[in-house]
Write an enzyme that holds these catalytic residues in place. Structure first.
Site, PDB file in Angstrom:
ATOM      1  CB  THR A 256      -0.776   0.041   1.290  1.00  0.00           C
ATOM      2  OG1 THR A 256      -0.065  -0.095   2.193  1.00  0.00           O
ATOM      3  CG2 THR A 256      -2.044  -0.867   1.037  1.00  0.00           C
ATOM      4  CG  ASP A 257       5.309   0.999   0.620  1.00  0.00           C
ATOM      5  OD1 ASP A 257       4.929   0.367  -0.232  1.00  0.00           O
ATOM      6  OD2 ASP A 257       6.397   0.873   1.353  1.00  0.00           O
TER       7      ASP A 257
ATOM      8  N   GLY B 208      16.971 -11.078   2.869  1.00  0.00           N
ATOM      9  CA  GLY B 208      15.949 -11.871   2.090  1.00  0.00           C
ATOM     10  C   GLY B 208      14.929 -12.382   2.940  1.00  0.00           C
ATOM     11  CB  ALA B 209      14.050 -12.867   6.258  1.00  0.00           C
ATOM     12  N   GLY B 210      12.227 -10.570   4.370  1.00  0.00           N
ATOM     13  CA  GLY B 210      11.161  -9.608   4.344  1.00  0.00           C
ATOM     14  C   GLY B 210      11.359  -8.811   5.416  1.00  0.00           C
ATOM     15  CG  LEU B 211      12.225 -10.004   9.078  1.00  0.00           C
ATOM     16  CD1 LEU B 211      12.978 -10.655  10.169  1.00  0.00           C
ATOM     17  CD2 LEU B 211      10.693  -9.697   9.383  1.00  0.00           C
TER      18      LEU B 211
ATOM     19  CB  SER C  23      17.737  -3.396   1.448  1.00  0.00           C
ATOM     20  OG  SER C  23      16.382  -4.191   1.450  1.00  0.00           O
TER      21      SER C  23
ATOM     22  CD  GLU D 274      15.731  -0.791  -1.760  1.00  0.00           C
ATOM     23  OE1 GLU D 274      15.804  -1.920  -2.139  1.00  0.00           O
ATOM     24  OE2 GLU D 274      16.152  -0.493  -0.654  1.00  0.00           O
TER      25      GLU D 274
ATOM     26  CG  ASP E 263      11.027  -1.526   3.673  1.00  0.00           C
ATOM     27  OD1 ASP E 263       9.539  -1.604   4.261  1.00  0.00           O
ATOM     28  OD2 ASP E 263      11.132  -1.928   2.872  1.00  0.00           O
TER      29      ASP E 263
HETATM   30  C1  GLA Z   1       9.050  -3.957   0.291  1.00  0.00           C
HETATM   31  C2  GLA Z   1       9.308  -2.659  -0.028  1.00  0.00           C
HETATM   32  C3  GLA Z   1       8.301  -1.798   0.794  1.00  0.00           C
HETATM   33  C4  GLA Z   1       6.768  -2.180   0.578  1.00  0.00           C
HETATM   34  C5  GLA Z   1       6.860  -3.703   0.951  1.00  0.00           C
HETATM   35  C6  GLA Z   1       5.469  -4.474   0.470  1.00  0.00           C
HETATM   36  O1  GLA Z   1       9.515  -4.148   1.657  1.00  0.00           O
HETATM   37  O2  GLA Z   1      10.384  -2.164   0.251  1.00  0.00           O
HETATM   38  O3  GLA Z   1       8.309  -0.370   0.227  1.00  0.00           O
HETATM   39  O4  GLA Z   1       6.147  -2.004  -0.588  1.00  0.00           O
HETATM   40  O5  GLA Z   1       7.619  -4.473   0.064  1.00  0.00           O
HETATM   41  O6  GLA Z   1       4.512  -3.896   1.586  1.00  0.00           O
END
Ligand code: GLA
Length: 389
Positions: free
Chosen positions: A39-40, A126-129, A132, A162, A174
């Site tokens: 949504t960001d 690479g864990a979605g946390l 980066s 980024e 993030d």
């Molecule tokens: C990644 C992107 C964020 C966001 C999420 C999904 O983490 O860096 O900006 O878009 O995916 O919510």
């Protein structure tokens, strides 16, 4: 002084730096997003928390005009002359995050000085946390060397790393949470106004991230593709409702009114974003009411929407979510982050945390032969300088 700070300082000595007594150390955390996924960049709402997993960076001056960066995680060093930074191109190497930060600090009008920079991160890659954002923000702070910068300017600078250098068209979440994280609070962010609100989470619920330990290659290409699909949907509505500039401007009713004009899959992508924005608002209310059942239902609804409409889940993540949903003391579970692997985030009652880890870990191992990692996500403070001594 904590272990990671000691190790990055020791790393400076190991690099042969002779001015370690002048060293400064900075850190920036990773995050787990509670709700509001993809949504960001559609200028909607998100609700992440900063973690106590962070990237820590030590820097000390050099006198030879060289910027020498060393990653303890990668056990790898890269050297560039400081005066080559403006013309430097990305090389699809871990150092892009760091050199991109140096370039953006320069472009923002600050000097970047010759230095040894040693980096260690406890945020899994690479864990979605958001490993980066953690490296971008912490190294940007290291290049700024404590010079004053507005918090929001730092967020935008790190996001430009980024977008401009690494080449990912990510949104602002993030980097924002890495800078603005607060202990014991989630942060609800309006990605258009960039106004934020601190939201306390009920004590009677624990946030546990579960790392599937998989990352599917599809993720890298699918993210920019999702961004485009959302823009495609916006174009259809903007033609019919002039005030619509992003999916943020559409409610469910307006969406349904014209959705036949939106080709699939853009139509499904838009449906996810619009419903997800509503879920963020509802989740905030449920947190404030301490309504754990509703918080959990919103988590699961968010997951289904990401799985079916946004199509960013995968079998490993779906298995973790479905299995968690069947366990005692679990209110809700969903994929968190960009998708195609990485982590799920779970709302678990405090007394059920141990059995949750044990049962979910065993079931996942039995199904995929993989041992997942678990992280207790206690909302932590945002980026800053680490006081030494
Ligand atoms: C990644 C992107 C964020 C966001 C999420 C999904 O983490 O860096 O900006 O878009 O995916 O919510």
């Amino acid at each position: 002084m904590d272990g990671i700070t000691q190790r990055v300082l020791e790393g400076l000595r190991a690099q042969g730096n002779t001015r370690v007594d002048e060293a400064k150390v900075f850190r920036a955390p990773g995050r787990v997003n509670l709700i509001g996924e993809h949504t960001d960049y559609n200028l909607g709402f998100v609700m992440p928390v900063a973690l106590d997993l962070a990237c820590t960076v030590a820097t000390a001056p050099r006198t030879d005009g060289i910027l020498r960066i060393h990653s303890r995680n990668m056990n790898d060093t890269r050297e560039v002359p400081v005066d080559s930074l403006p013309a430097l191109q990305p090389s699809r190497h871990w150092s892009d995050y760091v050199l991109g930060a140096a370039k953006e600090v320069l472009a923002a009008g600050y000097p970047v000085e010759a230095a040894d920079v040693v980096i260690e991160s406890s945020v899994p890659v690479g864990a979605g946390l958001s490993s980066s954002a953690a490296i971008e923000v912490s190294t940007a702070l290291a290049f700024l060397l404590g010079r004053t910068i507005d918090k929001l300017d730092l967020v935008k600078l790190a996001r430009r790393v980024e977008n401009n250098f690494v080449g990912m068209p990510c949104g602002i979440m993030d980097q924002f949470i890495s800078v603005h994280g607060q202990e014991n609070r989630a942060v609800k962010l309006d990605c258009r106004s960039l106004g934020h609100e601190l939201v306390p989470l009920p004590f009677s619920v624990r946030v546990i991230a579960v790392n599937s330990m998989v990352k599917h290659d599809l993720g890298a290409s699918a993210y920019p593709q999702r961004v485009k699909e959302c823009q495609q949907a916006v174009a259809v509505y903007a033609e019919r409702i002039p005030e619509v500039q992003s999916l943020r401007d559409l409610n469910a009713e307006q969406f349904i009114h014209y959705d036949e004009y939106v080709p699939t899959p853009a139509r499904w992508r838009a449906r996810h974003v619009i419903s997800e924005n509503e879920r963020v608002q509802a989740f905030r209310e449920a947190c404030i009411r301490h309504d754990r059942a509703e918080m959990g239902q919103l988590f699961y609804a968010s997951h289904k929407s990401m799985r079916d409409d946004y199509e960013i889940s995968c079998p490993e993540i779906d298995f973790l979510v479905e299995t968690a949903m069947g366990l005692e003391g679990v209110y809700g579970a969903r994929l968190t982050g960009g998708g195609f692997g990485g982590c799920t985030v779970n709302l678990v009652s405090p007394e059920a945390v141990d059995s949750f880890k044990q049962q979910l870990g065993a079931a996942y191992f039995q199904q995929f032969g993989i041992t997942p990692s678990f992280y207790d996500c206690r909302p932590a403070a945002g980026a800053g300088e680490v006081r030494l001594g």
